[in-house]
Write a protein that holds these residues in place. Structure first.
Motif, PDB file in Angstrom:
ATOM      1  N   CYS A  35       0.812  -1.222   0.000  1.00 45.28           N
ATOM      2  CA  CYS A  35       0.000   0.000   0.000  1.00 45.28           C
ATOM      3  C   CYS A  35       0.841   1.266   0.000  1.00 45.28           C
ATOM      4  O   CYS A  35       0.353   2.321  -0.414  1.00 45.28           O
ATOM      5  N   ALA A  36       2.094   1.187   0.411  1.00 45.61           N
ATOM      6  CA  ALA A  36       2.960   2.364   0.348  1.00 45.61           C
ATOM      7  C   ALA A  36       3.052   2.888  -1.081  1.00 45.61           C
ATOM      8  O   ALA A  36       3.220   4.090  -1.292  1.00 45.61           O
ATOM      9  N   GLN A  37       2.896   1.998  -2.057  1.00 43.67           N
ATOM     10  CA  GLN A  37       2.925   2.426  -3.450  1.00 43.67           C
ATOM     11  C   GLN A  37       1.727   3.315  -3.785  1.00 43.67           C
ATOM     12  O   GLN A  37       1.836   4.211  -4.616  1.00 43.67           O
ATOM     13  N   VAL A  38       0.602   3.082  -3.151  1.00 45.27           N
ATOM     14  CA  VAL A  38      -0.574   3.932  -3.333  1.00 45.27           C
ATOM     15  C   VAL A  38      -0.427   5.195  -2.494  1.00 45.27           C
ATOM     16  O   VAL A  38      -0.694   6.297  -2.971  1.00 45.27           O
ATOM     17  N   LEU A  39       0.025   5.031  -1.250  1.00 42.91           N
ATOM     18  CA  LEU A  39       0.065   6.145  -0.307  1.00 42.91           C
ATOM     19  C   LEU A  39       1.095   7.210  -0.664  1.00 42.91           C
ATOM     20  O   LEU A  39       1.071   8.301  -0.094  1.00 42.91           O
ATOM     21  N   GLN A  40       1.974   6.918  -1.617  1.00 44.22           N
ATOM     22  CA  GLN A  40       2.930   7.943  -2.044  1.00 44.22           C
ATOM     23  C   GLN A  40       2.275   9.015  -2.923  1.00 44.22           C
ATOM     24  O   GLN A  40       2.881  10.047  -3.206  1.00 44.22           O
ATOM     25  N   TYR A  41       1.048   8.767  -3.338  1.00 38.08           N
ATOM     26  CA  TYR A  41       0.305   9.708  -4.172  1.00 38.08           C
ATOM     27  C   TYR A  41      -0.819  10.345  -3.354  1.00 38.08           C
ATOM     28  O   TYR A  41      -1.852   9.705  -3.111  1.00 38.08           O
ATOM     29  N   PRO A  42      -0.642  11.591  -2.912  1.00 41.68           N
ATOM     30  CA  PRO A  42      -1.653  12.223  -2.057  1.00 41.68           C
ATOM     31  C   PRO A  42      -3.063  12.231  -2.647  1.00 41.68           C
ATOM     32  O   PRO A  42      -4.034  12.045  -1.908  1.00 41.68           O
ATOM     33  N   HIS A  43      -3.208  12.408  -3.952  1.00 44.64           N
ATOM     34  CA  HIS A  43      -4.560  12.465  -4.521  1.00 44.64           C
ATOM     35  C   HIS A  43      -5.261  11.108  -4.436  1.00 44.64           C
ATOM     36  O   HIS A  43      -6.466  11.060  -4.204  1.00 44.64           O
ATOM     37  N   TYR A  44      -4.527  10.008  -4.596  1.00 43.25           N
ATOM     38  CA  TYR A  44      -5.138   8.684  -4.419  1.00 43.25           C
ATOM     39  C   TYR A  44      -5.420   8.409  -2.943  1.00 43.25           C
ATOM     40  O   TYR A  44      -6.482   7.883  -2.587  1.00 43.25           O
ATOM     41  N   THR A  45      -4.466   8.768  -2.093  1.00 45.52           N
ATOM     42  CA  THR A  45      -4.636   8.559  -0.647  1.00 45.52           C
ATOM     43  C   THR A  45      -5.868   9.297  -0.147  1.00 45.52           C
ATOM     44  O   THR A  45      -6.680   8.743   0.591  1.00 45.52           O
ATOM     45  N   GLU A  46      -6.021  10.541  -0.574  1.00 45.59           N
ATOM     46  CA  GLU A  46      -7.166  11.338  -0.169  1.00 45.59           C
ATOM     47  C   GLU A  46      -8.476  10.685  -0.618  1.00 45.59           C
ATOM     48  O   GLU A  46      -9.416  10.553   0.176  1.00 45.59           O
ATOM     49  N   ARG A  47      -8.548  10.253  -1.862  1.00 41.00           N
ATOM     50  CA  ARG A  47      -9.778   9.631  -2.380  1.00 41.00           C
ATOM     51  C   ARG A  47     -10.135   8.365  -1.613  1.00 41.00           C
ATOM     52  O   ARG A  47     -11.295   8.154  -1.242  1.00 41.00           O
ATOM     53  N   LEU A  48      -9.146   7.502  -1.405  1.00 44.12           N
ATOM     54  CA  LEU A  48      -9.400   6.242  -0.715  1.00 44.12           C
ATOM     55  C   LEU A  48      -9.815   6.478   0.734  1.00 44.12           C
ATOM     56  O   LEU A  48     -10.754   5.851   1.238  1.00 44.12           O
ATOM     57  N   CYS A  49      -9.132   7.390   1.399  1.00 44.99           N
ATOM     58  CA  CYS A  49      -9.434   7.642   2.811  1.00 44.99           C
ATOM     59  C   CYS A  49     -10.757   8.384   2.989  1.00 44.99           C
ATOM     60  O   CYS A  49     -11.447   8.177   3.986  1.00 44.99           O
ATOM     61  N   GLN A  50     -11.129   9.213   2.023  1.00 43.49           N
ATOM     62  CA  GLN A  50     -12.456   9.828   2.071  1.00 43.49           C
ATOM     63  C   GLN A  50     -13.542   8.763   1.994  1.00 43.49           C
ATOM     64  O   GLN A  50     -14.579   8.872   2.649  1.00 43.49           O
ATOM     65  N   GLU A  51     -13.292   7.721   1.222  1.00 42.34           N
ATOM     66  CA  GLU A  51     -14.255   6.618   1.114  1.00 42.34           C
ATOM     67  C   GLU A  51     -14.417   5.916   2.458  1.00 42.34           C
ATOM     68  O   GLU A  51     -15.526   5.605   2.880  1.00 42.34           O
ATOM     69  N   ILE A  52     -13.293   5.660   3.142  1.00 41.83           N
ATOM     70  CA  ILE A  52     -13.383   5.054   4.487  1.00 41.83           C
ATOM     71  C   ILE A  52     -14.153   5.986   5.415  1.00 41.83           C
ATOM     72  O   ILE A  52     -15.048   5.555   6.154  1.00 41.83           O
TER      73      ILE A  52
END
Length: 190
Positions: A35-52
């Motif tokens: 998941c660190a590969q995803v979390l290095q991109y703030p725009h993806y991290t923001e989208r995924l965490c907004q969903e949670i």
């Protein structure tokens, strides 16, 4: 977000790996979610965490907490989306602890988050820690549940992606039998 959108993010970022991996649990697997590969991109991290965060909106969450390392960014972004504070736990001498003068007040409603769960061991330790301080665990939010829902944490658990990934005991691993070296891609070297 749809499952396809979430899978697309994991694919684009190279977060789904195939090979021969030694997991933190000690088991082996032919797939690994980094998941660190995803979390290095703030725009993806923001989208995924907004969903949670959306899945726990209206639950009175006062604090979001995640285990270091994988849960730190997830905790921060989910807390930001909910407008609450973010904490993280750290392992010291093999025990999950709150350090840095972090604390949970009795009765405080806490959402536990993590990047990936396989057995749920680290998340279960965080739940126990929060409850030991008198906090109320309202649920668990996770990016990837690679136990396919088998990790029973005793609370409502929301995973953005639930997958079945085959794991093997090291002494019964077909990948080892083929002579393929196991690698440990995660943050903890065990």
């Amino acid at each position: 977000m749809t499952r396809e959108e979430i899978l697309d993010i994991f694919t684009k970022t190279g977060a789904m790996l195939t090979g021969h991996f030694r997991l933190t649990s000690g088991k082996h697997s032919n797939r690994y979610f980094q998941c660190a590969q995803v979390l290095q991109y703030p725009h993806y991290t923001e989208r995924l965490c907004q969903e949670i965060a959306q899945r726990f909106a209206g639950q009175g969450v006062e604090t979001v907490i995640g285990p270091a390392m994988g849960g730190i960014l997830v905790s921060y972004e989910v807390a930001r989306a909910l407008g609450v504070r973010s904490l993280f736990t750290e392992r010291e001498n093999g025990k999950m602890l709150l350090r840095r003068n972090f604390t949970v007040a009795p009765g405080e409603k806490v959402l536990v988050v993590e990047d990936v769960i396989t057995t749920g061991g680290s998340v279960a330790e965080v739940i126990e820690l929060v409850r030991g301080l008198g906090g109320e665990v309202v649920g668990v939010g996770v990016l990837v549940d690679r136990s396919n829902g088998k990790a029973d944490l005793g609370v409502r658990t929301e995973a953005l992606l639930t997958v079945s990934v085959e794991t093997f005991e090291p002494d019964h691993c077909p990948l080892c039998d083929q002579g393929i070296p196991a690698i440990k891609p995660g943050s903890r070297q065990v």
